[in-house]
Design a protein around this motif. Structure first.
Motif, PDB file in Angstrom:
ATOM      1  N   GLU A  91       6.065 -12.057  -2.328  1.00 31.49           N
ATOM      2  CA  GLU A  91       4.802 -11.824  -1.631  1.00 31.49           C
ATOM      3  C   GLU A  91       4.356 -10.386  -1.853  1.00 31.49           C
ATOM      4  O   GLU A  91       5.156  -9.462  -1.758  1.00 31.49           O
ATOM      5  N   CYS A  92       3.070 -10.202  -2.157  1.00 31.01           N
ATOM      6  CA  CYS A  92       2.499  -8.874  -2.355  1.00 31.01           C
ATOM      7  C   CYS A  92       1.313  -8.693  -1.404  1.00 31.01           C
ATOM      8  O   CYS A  92       0.623  -9.657  -1.073  1.00 31.01           O
ATOM      9  N   THR A  93       1.089  -7.461  -1.003  1.00 34.02           N
ATOM     10  CA  THR A  93      -0.068  -7.097  -0.187  1.00 34.02           C
ATOM     11  C   THR A  93      -1.034  -6.313  -1.058  1.00 34.02           C
ATOM     12  O   THR A  93      -0.646  -5.329  -1.685  1.00 34.02           O
ATOM     13  N   PRO A 101      -6.105  -6.325   4.286  1.00 31.48           N
ATOM     14  CA  PRO A 101      -5.585  -6.601   2.942  1.00 31.48           C
ATOM     15  C   PRO A 101      -5.300  -8.083   2.744  1.00 31.48           C
ATOM     16  O   PRO A 101      -5.110  -8.834   3.702  1.00 31.48           O
ATOM     17  N   THR A 103      -2.980 -11.216   1.136  1.00 28.87           N
ATOM     18  CA  THR A 103      -1.576 -11.528   0.844  1.00 28.87           C
ATOM     19  C   THR A 103      -1.523 -12.498  -0.324  1.00 28.87           C
ATOM     20  O   THR A 103      -2.145 -13.564  -0.283  1.00 28.87           O
ATOM     21  N   SER A 173      -1.066  -8.290  -8.665  1.00 34.93           N
ATOM     22  CA  SER A 173       0.278  -8.495  -8.104  1.00 34.93           C
ATOM     23  C   SER A 173       1.293  -8.779  -9.199  1.00 34.93           C
ATOM     24  O   SER A 173       2.439  -8.305  -9.130  1.00 34.93           O
TER      25      SER A 173
END
Length: 292
Positions: A91-93, A101, A103, A173
């Motif tokens: 998972e990236c923000t 932001p 997700t 990401s």
């Protein structure tokens, strides 16, 4: 009168239409296809490890040129602000155009426990295999097992309104994950639920077992006693399957991530109702609820 006002000696700042440009920095104009190609080429010259490069390849194959370019810009500008490694996914923000932001979830191709054991056995059988993994120099076979082969894709789920398979936040990401995989080769093992320490222990056990059971010509021709067949426990289909495929299917008919989650929850509830109403289960539940 000229729109530009400069001091008589050395120009310290430039004004135009009452706007001071002293603190905005030097802007680079990119107006022609050649200029844009030069900027992208300089960026893409960044060297990722084989693991990171494979991650980028499995991402860009499903992204159009516009989203690739904007995603690269997001990555260059540092819009990806966080990373969380889970089993089978990352998972990236990503900071976008809105206040909150976004997700982005990167779900790598599914690998069963048996397939992962094959991958680890392949690493154990490869000369200096553990050192290659530790240094991030995975072979093509290792990449196919741990990241995904060229016929597979990474599944992305982003909370942004873009309904494409791979949005610009997903591209950004993917590059961020590739960078982290290059800096930390063990990240791909963490993502597969193993970790570097676990892999080292597994390979030590593997080599010890091979040494204890040397190859025997007689056993090769006559064979050995086969182990007992496994006795797997019965599990509900919805629990025993990969839930990510259900999310992927419902994404095509859902407008928002919230609707998608609600649809999955409704399906799970319906499944429980159908199972509980089955004659065999009704008899079982009656026995369990009967007073002693």
């Amino acid at each position: 009168m000229s729109d530009f006002k400069m001091s008589s000696d050395k120009p310290r700042r430039v004004t135009m239409d009452n706007v001071i440009y002293a603190n905005f920095g030097n802007k680079q104009r990119v107006s022609t296809p050649e200029d844009r190609a030069e900027v992208v080429t300089r960026y893409r010259g960044k060297q990722f490890s084989p693991t990171g490069q494979r991650t980028v390849e499995l991402t860009l194959k499903n992204a159009d040129n516009g989203r690739q370019t904007r995603g690269e810009q997001y990555y260059r500008n540092g819009n990806v602000t966080g990373l969380n490694v889970l089993e089978g996914r990352v998972e990236c923000t990503v900071a976008g155009s809105q206040n909150e932001p976004f997700t982005v979830t990167l779900t790598f191709p599914y690998r069963s426990s048996a397939k992962l054991r094959e991958a680890y056995a392949s690493i154990a059988d490869t000369t200096n295999g553990l050192r290659l993994v530790r240094d991030g120099h995975l072979t093509a076979s290792m990449l196919d097992h741990l990241v995904g082969n060229s016929d597979e894709s990474i599944y992305f789920d982003c909370t942004c309104p873009d309904r494409s398979l791979v949005c610009k936040h997903a591209v950004a990401s993917a590059y961020y994950v590739a960078e982290k995989m290059t800096a930390n080769p063990a990240l791909v093992l963490d993502m597969r639920g193993q970790g570097m320490a676990g892999l080292e222990a597994l390979i030590r056990t593997y080599h010890t077992k091979v040494e204890e059971e040397p190859e025997d010509n007689q056993s090769f021709w006559e064979g050995k006693e086969l182990p007992d067949l496994p006795d797997p426990k019965i599990a509900p289909a919805i629990d025993d399957s990969d839930i990510n495929y259900l999310h992927k299917a419902l994404r095509l008919v859902s407008y928002t991530s919230l609707e998608q989650l609600r649809a999955v929850s409704d399906i799970e509830d319906m499944y429980e109702i159908l199972v509980s109403n089955h004659p065999d289960n009704r008899a079982k539940f009656s026995e369990e609820e009967a007073p002693e």
